[in-house]
Write an enzyme that holds these catalytic residues in place. Structure first.
Site, PDB file in Angstrom:
ATOM      1  N   TRP A  79      -2.236   6.360   3.398  1.00 20.47           N
ATOM      2  CA  TRP A  79      -2.822   5.259   4.160  1.00 20.47           C
ATOM      3  C   TRP A  79      -4.330   5.353   3.947  1.00 20.47           C
ATOM      4  O   TRP A  79      -4.963   6.317   4.403  1.00 20.47           O
ATOM      5  CB  TRP A  79      -2.443   5.425   5.636  1.00 20.47           C
ATOM      6  CG  TRP A  79      -3.144   4.604   6.668  1.00 20.47           C
ATOM      7  CD1 TRP A  79      -4.031   5.055   7.601  1.00 20.47           C
ATOM      8  CD2 TRP A  79      -2.979   3.196   6.925  1.00 20.47           C
ATOM      9  NE1 TRP A  79      -4.434   4.030   8.422  1.00 20.47           N
ATOM     10  CE2 TRP A  79      -3.801   2.865   8.027  1.00 20.47           C
ATOM     11  CE3 TRP A  79      -2.219   2.190   6.329  1.00 20.47           C
ATOM     12  CZ2 TRP A  79      -3.892   1.575   8.548  1.00 20.47           C
ATOM     13  CZ3 TRP A  79      -2.301   0.910   6.842  1.00 20.47           C
ATOM     14  CH2 TRP A  79      -3.135   0.606   7.941  1.00 20.47           C
ATOM     15  N   SER A  86      -7.269   4.781   5.217  1.00 23.05           N
ATOM     16  CA  SER A  86      -7.547   4.437   6.618  1.00 23.05           C
ATOM     17  C   SER A  86      -8.970   3.927   6.832  1.00 23.05           C
ATOM     18  O   SER A  86      -9.944   4.588   6.447  1.00 23.05           O
ATOM     19  CB  SER A  86      -7.315   5.702   7.465  1.00 23.05           C
ATOM     20  OG  SER A  86      -8.057   5.641   8.662  1.00 23.05           O
ATOM     21  N   GLY A  87      -9.074   2.782   7.488  1.00 16.56           N
ATOM     22  CA  GLY A  87     -10.397   2.241   7.817  1.00 16.56           C
ATOM     23  C   GLY A  87     -11.165   3.181   8.722  1.00 16.56           C
ATOM     24  O   GLY A  87     -12.370   3.395   8.541  1.00 16.56           O
ATOM     25  N   LEU A  88     -10.450   3.770   9.686  1.00 18.54           N
ATOM     26  CA  LEU A  88     -11.119   4.687  10.613  1.00 18.54           C
ATOM     27  C   LEU A  88     -11.677   5.903   9.868  1.00 18.54           C
ATOM     28  O   LEU A  88     -12.814   6.318  10.075  1.00 18.54           O
ATOM     29  CB  LEU A  88     -10.134   5.154  11.687  1.00 18.54           C
ATOM     30  CG  LEU A  88     -10.689   6.235  12.597  1.00 18.54           C
ATOM     31  CD1 LEU A  88     -10.776   5.738  14.026  1.00 18.54           C
ATOM     32  CD2 LEU A  88      -9.862   7.486  12.538  1.00 18.54           C
ATOM     33  N   ASP A 114     -16.168   2.125  13.118  1.00 18.07           N
ATOM     34  CA  ASP A 114     -15.019   1.449  12.500  1.00 18.07           C
ATOM     35  C   ASP A 114     -14.956   0.052  13.121  1.00 18.07           C
ATOM     36  O   ASP A 114     -14.182  -0.194  14.052  1.00 18.07           O
ATOM     37  CB  ASP A 114     -13.747   2.269  12.788  1.00 18.07           C
ATOM     38  CG  ASP A 114     -12.487   1.614  12.212  1.00 18.07           C
ATOM     39  OD1 ASP A 114     -12.624   0.757  11.323  1.00 18.07           O
ATOM     40  OD2 ASP A 114     -11.377   1.974  12.662  1.00 18.07           O
ATOM     41  N   ASP A 122      -5.746  -0.090   4.404  1.00 21.59           N
ATOM     42  CA  ASP A 122      -6.070  -0.710   5.688  1.00 21.59           C
ATOM     43  C   ASP A 122      -7.235  -1.675   5.430  1.00 21.59           C
ATOM     44  O   ASP A 122      -8.355  -1.237   5.155  1.00 21.59           O
ATOM     45  CB  ASP A 122      -6.473   0.423   6.649  1.00 21.59           C
ATOM     46  CG  ASP A 122      -6.988  -0.091   7.984  1.00 21.59           C
ATOM     47  OD1 ASP A 122      -6.907  -1.299   8.229  1.00 21.59           O
ATOM     48  OD2 ASP A 122      -7.461   0.752   8.771  1.00 21.59           O
ATOM     49  N   ASP A 128      -8.423  -4.026   7.559  1.00 24.06           N
ATOM     50  CA  ASP A 128      -8.982  -4.595   8.799  1.00 24.06           C
ATOM     51  C   ASP A 128      -8.525  -6.052   8.966  1.00 24.06           C
ATOM     52  O   ASP A 128      -7.336  -6.327   8.853  1.00 24.06           O
ATOM     53  CB  ASP A 128     -10.503  -4.446   8.809  1.00 24.06           C
ATOM     54  CG  ASP A 128     -10.921  -2.979   8.794  1.00 24.06           C
ATOM     55  OD1 ASP A 128     -10.133  -2.148   9.281  1.00 24.06           O
ATOM     56  OD2 ASP A 128     -12.002  -2.666   8.285  1.00 24.06           O
ATOM     57  N   GLU A 171      -4.970  -7.174   9.990  1.00 19.25           N
ATOM     58  CA  GLU A 171      -4.654  -7.213  11.421  1.00 19.25           C
ATOM     59  C   GLU A 171      -5.148  -8.522  12.049  1.00 19.25           C
ATOM     60  O   GLU A 171      -6.139  -9.101  11.578  1.00 19.25           O
ATOM     61  CB  GLU A 171      -5.235  -5.988  12.133  1.00 19.25           C
ATOM     62  CG  GLU A 171      -6.734  -5.891  12.112  1.00 19.25           C
ATOM     63  CD  GLU A 171      -7.237  -4.498  12.515  1.00 19.25           C
ATOM     64  OE1 GLU A 171      -7.694  -4.351  13.645  1.00 19.25           O
ATOM     65  OE2 GLU A 171      -7.161  -3.563  11.678  1.00 19.25           O
ATOM     66  N   LYS A 201     -13.619  -6.915  13.638  1.00 24.38           N
ATOM     67  CA  LYS A 201     -12.817  -6.233  14.665  1.00 24.38           C
ATOM     68  C   LYS A 201     -13.510  -4.946  15.130  1.00 24.38           C
ATOM     69  O   LYS A 201     -14.467  -4.473  14.514  1.00 24.38           O
ATOM     70  CB  LYS A 201     -11.424  -5.952  14.091  1.00 24.38           C
ATOM     71  CG  LYS A 201     -11.410  -4.885  12.984  1.00 24.38           C
ATOM     72  CD  LYS A 201     -11.384  -3.532  13.588  1.00 24.38           C
ATOM     73  CE  LYS A 201     -11.558  -2.351  12.689  1.00 24.38           C
ATOM     74  NZ  LYS A 201     -10.311  -1.800  12.250  1.00 24.38           N
ATOM     75  N   ASN A 213     -12.285  -0.850  16.274  1.00 28.76           N
ATOM     76  CA  ASN A 213     -11.127   0.045  16.219  1.00 28.76           C
ATOM     77  C   ASN A 213     -10.284  -0.063  17.488  1.00 28.76           C
ATOM     78  O   ASN A 213     -10.817  -0.143  18.599  1.00 28.76           O
ATOM     79  CB  ASN A 213     -11.593   1.503  16.027  1.00 28.76           C
ATOM     80  CG  ASN A 213     -10.417   2.459  15.961  1.00 28.76           C
ATOM     81  OD1 ASN A 213      -9.896   2.897  16.985  1.00 28.76           O
ATOM     82  ND2 ASN A 213      -9.975   2.739  14.761  1.00 28.76           N
ATOM     83  N   SER A 214      -8.972  -0.044  17.301  1.00 28.94           N
ATOM     84  CA  SER A 214      -8.037  -0.324  18.384  1.00 28.94           C
ATOM     85  C   SER A 214      -8.134   0.638  19.563  1.00 28.94           C
ATOM     86  O   SER A 214      -7.717   0.305  20.680  1.00 28.94           O
ATOM     87  CB  SER A 214      -6.603  -0.291  17.850  1.00 28.94           C
ATOM     88  OG  SER A 214      -6.510  -1.099  16.715  1.00 28.94           O
ATOM     89  N   ARG A 245      -0.455  -6.873  10.746  1.00 28.18           N
ATOM     90  CA  ARG A 245      -0.553  -5.954  11.890  1.00 28.18           C
ATOM     91  C   ARG A 245      -0.802  -6.744  13.166  1.00 28.18           C
ATOM     92  O   ARG A 245      -1.702  -7.587  13.224  1.00 28.18           O
ATOM     93  CB  ARG A 245      -1.692  -4.978  11.623  1.00 28.18           C
ATOM     94  CG  ARG A 245      -2.187  -4.196  12.809  1.00 28.18           C
ATOM     95  CD  ARG A 245      -3.034  -3.057  12.303  1.00 28.18           C
ATOM     96  NE  ARG A 245      -3.914  -2.501  13.291  1.00 28.18           N
ATOM     97  CZ  ARG A 245      -4.736  -1.486  13.058  1.00 28.18           C
ATOM     98  NH1 ARG A 245      -4.770  -0.940  11.836  1.00 28.18           N
ATOM     99  NH2 ARG A 245      -5.518  -1.025  13.992  1.00 28.18           N
ATOM    100  N   HIS A 270       1.160  -2.237  16.606  1.00 28.91           N
ATOM    101  CA  HIS A 270       0.281  -1.146  17.019  1.00 28.91           C
ATOM    102  C   HIS A 270       0.259  -1.023  18.542  1.00 28.91           C
ATOM    103  O   HIS A 270       0.379  -2.023  19.262  1.00 28.91           O
ATOM    104  CB  HIS A 270      -1.144  -1.389  16.500  1.00 28.91           C
ATOM    105  CG  HIS A 270      -1.954  -0.126  16.398  1.00 28.91           C
ATOM    106  ND1 HIS A 270      -1.435   1.130  16.554  1.00 28.91           N
ATOM    107  CD2 HIS A 270      -3.288   0.071  16.136  1.00 28.91           C
ATOM    108  CE1 HIS A 270      -2.373   2.037  16.396  1.00 28.91           C
ATOM    109  NE2 HIS A 270      -3.522   1.426  16.146  1.00 28.91           N
TER     110      HIS A 270
HETATM  111  C1  SPV Z   1      -6.974   3.219  10.795  1.00 24.19           C
HETATM  112  O1  SPV Z   1      -6.540   4.308  10.439  1.00 24.19           O
HETATM  113  O2  SPV Z   1      -8.086   2.810  10.519  1.00 24.19           O
HETATM  114  C2  SPV Z   1      -6.140   2.361  11.634  1.00 24.19           C
HETATM  115  C3  SPV Z   1      -5.196   2.969  12.500  1.00 24.19           C
HETATM  116  O3  SPV Z   1      -6.368   1.189  11.643  1.00 24.19           O
HETATM  117  S1  SPV Z   1      -5.989   3.385  13.934  1.00 24.19           S
HETATM  118  O4  SPV Z   1      -7.334   3.763  13.672  1.00 24.19           O
HETATM  119  O5  SPV Z   1      -5.196   4.459  14.430  1.00 24.19           O
HETATM  120  O6  SPV Z   1      -5.946   2.198  14.765  1.00 24.19           O
HETATM  121 MG    MG Z   2      -8.151   0.644  10.727  1.00 22.83          MG
END
Ligand code: SPV
Ligand code: MG
Length: 549
Positions: A40, A42-44, A54, A81, A83, A110, A116, A118-119, A154, A185
């Site tokens: 993955w 990952s954006g984060l 993020d 990812d 975003d 997403e 956005k 981060n969630s 997402r 999510h």
């Molecule tokens: C990421 O890994 O950037 C995600 C998942 O989008 S989370 O950060 O867990 O929302």
């Molecule tokens: Mg992300």
């Protein structure tokens, strides 16, 4: 990197696919090394590794660079990812083209408003209108080049607090728009709302979850619920932050000694870099100015002059200490300065005390019965374009090696014309008779003329011997091939004479000359010394004390 299995194939195996967060090639390689099915991007993780929030602060180009670095490093599929798709549907079209071309297997967008957050960040979490996001999915589907490239949608309805009904409504709309799967999510501490979603979803398509906060859910539970892909999204970077920080804190308090054994070794770093492969490629493709040259130093023998007996009780002559460095090590360093790095040393006598840096060691346990020619043939196990043989009891200067490399012939022996003036050594020299007599004087300009060797050996008288063989020879690939072939042929011959495996190098050279092969001489008058007896040793030590050769 070419993928061993594409994601669509993996999904058809109907096993739970575990994809793990990475932010660069190194972390992606660790994901693959640990047996996970995919990465993955990952954006984060990528934002954290850049030290920025993020929150789509990084541009599409930043994320694309990270994803293509990751995809280039592993053979398992990569899901990027993306975003919100870095803008509106126009940005999504551009994004899909770029990410597909970069070699990732799928993108995930997403349904939040651009840009956005981060969630897991409390506060503002704004959902995009359904129609706008449906447009993005349709744009993504139409922009992809092949069906194997997947588009995941997402849903952030649970994150934004809009509830399950909204999440399910959106899931339906996105599948209808052509999404290949839904990533639902949740940031809940328990899996309850995800379990509920899965039940009501009734396996209507590929389903992805990311259980960072509701970690009590097991992989078995996920399979039962019809989850196809689980994302372990951010554990890599969190592990890295903790490990790096702890190491730095310890170094700050105690220095680097105590921490060292807990760190990955440098060789592990080289493994991740692919250094081993690079070195292999180098052998094939990296052409240096001097070409592909190898040196073999046969140093297995035990024969020595009585005056060196005490010094050489525990070591071969090549390990004689010359002002703090073994003789062979000096020669290896000289060869390195000329650009020759491929050096093999054939060892036998007191082998346990041979320690030389930067060489390949080749064993000749039969050194007592087998001769120098046997050691040499053993030493050039992998021939190069040019193969230089160097006796283990001489020292020489860089210029002599350079001169040798400038000469082009298949079999070249370096011969010295000054031996009659310098011959104070109480040994039988390996003398050389050439087609043309030596350039008379000791002092002369350097000439590079063709001069063929007619006779060589200890049996030659001083009146026959024009030169002394100094113990350095150069064989082209062809020259070496000739000697090897003749050596093998001679091994098979049953004759009354000496077995070929016990002959010296010059005895074999004479044999080759007698067979009609051309052996040429490189004539020198300086640039080398032999350490045959204790006097030679003292002289070499005192000369090398002040002068670097
Ligand atoms: C990421 O890994 O950037 C995600 C998942 O989008 S989370 O950060 O867990 O929302
Ligand atoms: Mg992300």
């Amino acid at each position: 990197m070419k993928k061993s299995k594409n994601l669509r194939q993996l999904l058809s195996d109907s096993k739970l696919i575990r994809i793990v967060g990475a932010h660069n090639a190194m972390t992606a390689k660790l994901v693959e090394r640990n047996g996970f099915e995919g990465v993955w991007a990952s954006g984060l993780e990528i934002a954290t590794s850049h030290g920025v929030p993020d929150a789509e602060i990084l541009t599409m180009r930043d994320c694309l660079d990270a994803s293509s670095e990751i995809a280039g490093a592993v053979s398992i599929p990569v899901v990027s990812d993306c975003d919100t798709g870095f803008g509106n549907s126009n940005n999504v079209i551009h994004m899909v083209k770029k990410f597909e071309a970069a070699g990732v297997s799928a993108v995930c967008i997403e349904d939040k408003r651009f840009p956005k957050v981060n969630s897991y960040v409390p506060g503002r979490q704004e959902l995009a209108p359904v129609a706008e996001f449906v447009g993005k999915i349709m744009a993504a589907k139409n922009a992809r080049q092949t069906e194997d490239f997947l588009i995941f949608a997402r849903i952030e309805a649970l994150i934004a607090g809009w509830g399950l009904d909204e999440a399910l409504k959106r899931a339906d709309a996105y599948m209808e728009a052509g999404a290949d799967g839904i990533f639902i999510h949740s940031k809940s501490e328990t899996p309850a709302e995800i379990i509920e979603f899965c039940k009501r979803w009734e396996k209507r398509g590929i389903l992805l979850i990311c259980p960072t906060t509701y970690k009590s859910i097991t992989e078995k539970d996920m399979q039962k619920l019809g989850v196809n892909i689980v994302i372990y999204a951010n554990h890599g970077i969190r592990a890295a932050i903790r490990a790096i920080n702890d190491a730095f804190a310890e170094i700050e308090r105690h220095g680097i000694v105590t921490v060292d054994s807990r760190l990955a070794s440098l060789s592990e770093c080289f493994e991740i870099q692919g250094m081993h492969l690079m070195k292999k490629d180098e052998e094939k493709y990296l052409k240096s100015e001097i070409g592909n040259v190898k040196v073999v130093i046969p140093a297995a023998g035990s024969k020595i002059d009585d005056s060196l007996k005490t010094l050489l009780e525990d070591r071969p002559v090549g390990m004689l200490d010359i002002n703090g460095r073994p003789l062979i090590q000096r020669n290896v360093d000289t060869l390195n300065k000329v650009g020759i790095r491929d050096v093999s040393v054939v060892v036998g006598y007191k082998r346990e005390n041979v320690a030389i840096k930067g060489v390949k060691i080749i064993e000749n346990p039969d050194y007592e019965t087998k001769g120098l020619m046997y050691s040499i043939i053993k030493g050039v196990d992998e021939p190069a374009d040019r193969n230089i043989i160097v006796y283990s009891d001489i020292v020489f200067d860089q210029e002599l090696v350079r001169k040798l490399l400038r000469k082009e012939d298949d079999i070249i022996l370096v011969v010295d014309r000054t031996y009659k003036k310098t011959h104070v050594r109480n040994k039988e020299l390996e003398l050389v008779l050439t087609e043309r007599s030596p350039l008379d004087n000791v002092r002369t300009i350097n000439v590079n003329r063709n001069n063929r060797i007619l006779k060589i050996g200890k049996h030659l008288s001083e009146s026959d011997g024009h030169y002394e063989f100094i113990g350095i020879a150069c064989l082209s690939r062809k020259g070496l091939g000739i000697l090897r072939e003749e050596f093998e042929k001679a091994k098979k011959k049953v004759s009354g004479g000496k077995p070929v495996e016990s002959v010296s190098f010059v005895e074999f050279i004479q044999y080759a000359i007698d067979k009609g092969y051309r052996v040429s001489a490189l004539e020198v008058a300086e640039g080398w010394m032999e350490v045959h007896n204790f006097n030679d040793y003292k002289k070499v030590c005192s000369l090398l004390l002040t002068e670097e050769i």
